[in-house]
Design an enzyme around this catalytic site. Structure first.
Site, PDB file in Angstrom:
ATOM      1  N   CYS A 131       0.833  -1.205   0.000  1.00 52.59           N
ATOM      2  CA  CYS A 131       0.000   0.000   0.000  1.00 52.59           C
ATOM      3  C   CYS A 131       0.870   1.258   0.000  1.00 52.59           C
ATOM      4  O   CYS A 131       1.325   1.704   1.050  1.00 52.59           O
ATOM      5  CB  CYS A 131      -0.943  -0.006   1.197  1.00 52.59           C
ATOM      6  SG  CYS A 131      -1.941   1.480   1.290  1.00 52.59           S
ATOM      7  N   CYS A 134      -0.445   4.127   2.101  1.00 53.56           N
ATOM      8  CA  CYS A 134      -0.293   3.977   3.551  1.00 53.56           C
ATOM      9  C   CYS A 134       1.161   4.229   3.976  1.00 53.56           C
ATOM     10  O   CYS A 134       1.408   4.824   5.015  1.00 53.56           O
ATOM     11  CB  CYS A 134      -0.662   2.567   4.001  1.00 53.56           C
ATOM     12  SG  CYS A 134      -2.099   1.878   3.201  1.00 53.56           S
ATOM     13  N   ASP A 135       2.114   3.733   3.188  1.00 49.36           N
ATOM     14  CA  ASP A 135       3.496   3.658   3.671  1.00 49.36           C
ATOM     15  C   ASP A 135       4.505   4.535   2.934  1.00 49.36           C
ATOM     16  O   ASP A 135       5.654   4.646   3.368  1.00 49.36           O
ATOM     17  CB  ASP A 135       3.972   2.196   3.614  1.00 49.36           C
ATOM     18  CG  ASP A 135       3.087   1.277   4.447  1.00 49.36           C
ATOM     19  OD1 ASP A 135       2.593   1.755   5.485  1.00 49.36           O
ATOM     20  OD2 ASP A 135       2.881   0.125   4.069  1.00 49.36           O
TER      21      ASP A 135
END
Ligand code: NAP
Length: 307
Positions: A131, A134-135
């Protein structure tokens, strides 16, 4: 006893919830292990009709949830862990608590695919991610690698180029699945480099519990070499979330639900919506459309049964 239980809270599930709630069926939505589905893991969505400036994926799906709640849909945290569709009413276990329902809409989507290397598994959350949204933030000024040759890989590479000092896209073939517009965007991005006909053989360094590099192999020349990497992002497609329905709902060899026309599955009263059945279109708007379709079929099914 519920009229409708909707499994999954992505675009498909939430749209099914809006429609069944407006039909006064008081749907129960089981949010699942990825509440909001894939939209909750994305950034700007530019191709959902009605938003000329685009809309953030998490906002879009949250708006759908709120819209469903306005009409009385109930959302439950947790996942379906077991099912019994052999007789009616259908039974579903939500984290061990069994509930009964007259109809089910399966909108459980599809989850990220992994390469399957032991080193990859050991390093998930320690430099290996599926992701970018997300990261990506954690790799400011770092070396990033993205695996895949589809739209997701191009989208993630472009997004990650905002953070990383360089982004290398590694793809196992020369031809891309990605659409021309997405591929061109990545190709014109000066921070993005491509390694084609190349596969990942190993991710270093599981012993140190952090990603430090990879071993690559060119499938045409068989050349093998190491490259330093800090962030390793998978974008190699998805696997349908149908494990808990195994042996009950008919699926194809890859686990996608087999449609029996419209939103129908092989079980009367159990309907499908979104990516759990759709391996072709897989868009937010097609998932929403499928959610609507499943809701209308569930409504008609209940009406025909006198509910
Ligand atoms: P995809 O189109 O199925 O592409 C997956 C890619 O991963 C392929 O290039 C595939 O290689 C590669 N791959 C699969 N397994 C692999 C493995 N074990 N090792 C190495 N490479 C592997 O998946 P996607 O990119 O996630 O896209 C899914 C759908 O969502 C598509 O319909 C796409 O158009 C859509 N999408 C749209 C947008 C957008 O419009 N904004 C953004 C993202 C996704 P091969 O080509 O060799 O099979």
């Amino acid at each position: 006893m519920h009229n409708v239980v909707i499994v999954g809270s992505g675009c498909a599930g939430n749209t099914a919830a809006i429609y069944t709630a407006r039909a006064n069926l008081k749907p129960l939505v089981v949010a699942g292990h990825e509440p909001g589905g894939q939209l909750s893991l994305t950034t700007l969505v530019e191709n959902y009709p009605g938003f000329p400036e685009g809309i953030n994926g998490p906002d879009l799906v949250e708006n759908m949830k709120k819209q469903a709640e306005v009409f009385g849909a109930e959302f439950l945290h947790g996942s379906v862990v077991d099912t019994d569709f052999s007789t009616r009413p259908f039974r579903l276990s939500i984290e061990g608590d069994w509930i009964e329902t007259r109809t089910v809409i399966v909108a459980s989507g599809a989850s990220a695919r992994w390469l399957g290397l032991p080193s990859e598994l050991a390093l998930i959350g320690k430099g290996v991610s599926s992701c970018a949204t997300c990261d990506g933030f954690f790799y400011r000024g770092k070396k990033i690698m993205v695996i895949g040759g589809g739209d997701s890989a191009m989208e993630e590479a472009n997004f990650l180029s905002r953070f990383g000092s360089e982004v290398t896209v590694v793809h196992r073939r020369e031809e891309f699945r990605a659409s021309k517009i997405m591929l061109d965007r990545a190709r014109h991005n000066t921070k993005i480099k491509f390694l084609l006909n190349t596969v990942i053989e190993e991710i270093y360094d599981a012993a140190k519990k952090v990603v430090t590099g990879v071993r690559l192999r060119n499938v045409k020349t068989d050349a093998v070499w190491d490259q330093d990497v800090d962030g390793f992002f998978l974008a190699i497609g998805h696997i349908p979330n149908t494990k808990v329905f195994k042996g009950q709902i008919e699926t194809d060899a890859d686990g996608y639900i087999v449609s029996k026309g419209g939103a129908r599955t092989n079980i009367a009263g159990v309907f499908h919506a979104g990516d759990v059945q759709d391996r072709t279109y897989r868009q937010a708007v097609t998932a929403a459309g499928a959610g609507c379709r499943a809701a209308m079929e569930a409504e008609r099914f209940l009406e025909a049964e006198g509910h």
